[in-house]
Design an enzyme around this catalytic site. Sequence first.
Site, PDB file in Angstrom:
ATOM      1  N   GLU A  35       0.835  -1.201   0.000  1.00 21.69           N
ATOM      2  CA  GLU A  35       0.000   0.000   0.000  1.00 21.69           C
ATOM      3  C   GLU A  35       0.875   1.258   0.000  1.00 21.69           C
ATOM      4  O   GLU A  35       0.711   2.153   0.824  1.00 21.69           O
ATOM      5  CB  GLU A  35      -0.984   0.007   1.164  1.00 21.69           C
ATOM      6  CG  GLU A  35      -2.228   0.843   0.883  1.00 21.69           C
ATOM      7  CD  GLU A  35      -3.320   0.713   1.947  1.00 21.69           C
ATOM      8  OE1 GLU A  35      -4.355   1.388   1.765  1.00 21.69           O
ATOM      9  OE2 GLU A  35      -3.150  -0.031   2.935  1.00 21.69           O
ATOM     10  N   TYR A 104      -0.391  -7.595  -1.555  1.00 21.27           N
ATOM     11  CA  TYR A 104      -1.417  -6.797  -0.879  1.00 21.27           C
ATOM     12  C   TYR A 104      -2.751  -7.270  -1.438  1.00 21.27           C
ATOM     13  O   TYR A 104      -3.164  -6.874  -2.528  1.00 21.27           O
ATOM     14  CB  TYR A 104      -1.171  -5.308  -1.146  1.00 21.27           C
ATOM     15  CG  TYR A 104      -2.222  -4.365  -0.620  1.00 21.27           C
ATOM     16  CD1 TYR A 104      -2.844  -4.587   0.599  1.00 21.27           C
ATOM     17  CD2 TYR A 104      -2.586  -3.230  -1.349  1.00 21.27           C
ATOM     18  CE1 TYR A 104      -3.797  -3.719   1.084  1.00 21.27           C
ATOM     19  CE2 TYR A 104      -3.540  -2.346  -0.870  1.00 21.27           C
ATOM     20  CZ  TYR A 104      -4.140  -2.599   0.342  1.00 21.27           C
ATOM     21  OH  TYR A 104      -5.106  -1.735   0.822  1.00 21.27           O
ATOM     22  N   ASP A 143       0.118  -7.980   3.455  1.00 23.39           N
ATOM     23  CA  ASP A 143      -1.219  -7.738   3.989  1.00 23.39           C
ATOM     24  C   ASP A 143      -2.186  -8.628   3.226  1.00 23.39           C
ATOM     25  O   ASP A 143      -2.514  -8.360   2.074  1.00 23.39           O
ATOM     26  CB  ASP A 143      -1.569  -6.261   3.820  1.00 23.39           C
ATOM     27  CG  ASP A 143      -2.979  -5.929   4.281  1.00 23.39           C
ATOM     28  OD1 ASP A 143      -3.700  -6.843   4.718  1.00 23.39           O
ATOM     29  OD2 ASP A 143      -3.365  -4.751   4.187  1.00 23.39           O
ATOM     30  N   ASN A 145      -5.271  -9.287   4.261  1.00 22.75           N
ATOM     31  CA  ASN A 145      -6.636  -8.791   4.472  1.00 22.75           C
ATOM     32  C   ASN A 145      -7.602  -9.869   4.954  1.00 22.75           C
ATOM     33  O   ASN A 145      -8.772  -9.906   4.558  1.00 22.75           O
ATOM     34  CB  ASN A 145      -7.160  -8.125   3.192  1.00 22.75           C
ATOM     35  CG  ASN A 145      -7.067  -6.612   3.277  1.00 22.75           C
ATOM     36  OD1 ASN A 145      -7.385  -6.020   4.307  1.00 22.75           O
ATOM     37  ND2 ASN A 145      -6.630  -5.982   2.198  1.00 22.75           N
ATOM     38  N   HIS A 241      -1.071  -0.231  10.343  1.00 24.53           N
ATOM     39  CA  HIS A 241      -0.489  -1.554  10.503  1.00 24.53           C
ATOM     40  C   HIS A 241       0.849  -1.417  11.218  1.00 24.53           C
ATOM     41  O   HIS A 241       1.473  -0.360  11.191  1.00 24.53           O
ATOM     42  CB  HIS A 241      -0.218  -2.206   9.141  1.00 24.53           C
ATOM     43  CG  HIS A 241      -1.429  -2.475   8.317  1.00 24.53           C
ATOM     44  ND1 HIS A 241      -1.874  -3.749   8.039  1.00 24.53           N
ATOM     45  CD2 HIS A 241      -2.275  -1.642   7.662  1.00 24.53           C
ATOM     46  CE1 HIS A 241      -2.945  -3.690   7.262  1.00 24.53           C
ATOM     47  NE2 HIS A 241      -3.215  -2.420   7.022  1.00 24.53           N
TER      48      HIS A 241
END
Length: 250
Positions: A35, A104, A143, A145, A241
């Site tokens: 990100e 990501y 990440d 998610n 994060h």
Amino acid sequence: MKLVSWNVNGLRAAVRKGFLDYFHEVDADIFAVQEIKLQEGQIDLELDGYEQYWNYAERKGYAGTAVFTKKTPVSVTYGMNGDSHPEGRILTIEFEDYYFVTLYVPNSQRSLARLPHRLDWEDEFYDYIQKLDQDKPVILCGDMNVAHQPIDVRNDKSNHGNSGFTTEERGKMTRLLDNGFIDTLRHFHPNRDDIFTWWSYMKTVRERNIGWRIDYFIVSERLEDKLLDSDAHTEVHGSDHCPIVMEINL
């Protein structure tokens, strides 16, 4: 080897909040970020001793990944299966003895409007990782998610079915871990229910550790005997994060 992964939620903002201090202090052999939210030419990082590889999203100020490595790779792949993937969500760095992949994973959105896209992405990614693993071991980080198990989210009952904690998303993670891969943090801390990697920006949420563990280091099972440690640097701020760290004898 020390490996670090961090969803910085905007690299330029993270730099203003002390990213470089942490980067130099942790002294990782490979440092992956997700990100990044920038395009080529929008940042100039002085990282002596590191080669830099960037996968920018086509959309400005959105997604994107990068890897900073002390060792020169054999090859670098942007996207999966020959597709560049316009959101810049995955980078594969090939070394002689292993692949290092940072990703990501798309968010399903609060309304779950993007859940079908997310699940399609997961299926493509699963096939891609399995193919890499047939060639040489894989170290995967980023990440993802998803909070895989109830201990990975503070309020698991009230969050059941929400984005990042749906049966479908958790099932994709289970499939990966049931087919040749290890969640390294759970390898070392199987029962810890207080290790999280993401917290809402709502007031006092992080101070009270009301979080989710959605960032992972995952490795091929045949690297299990080489694992030395896996943890989260929850004390490090600069993003919603925190960084995660893995040490491995390679």
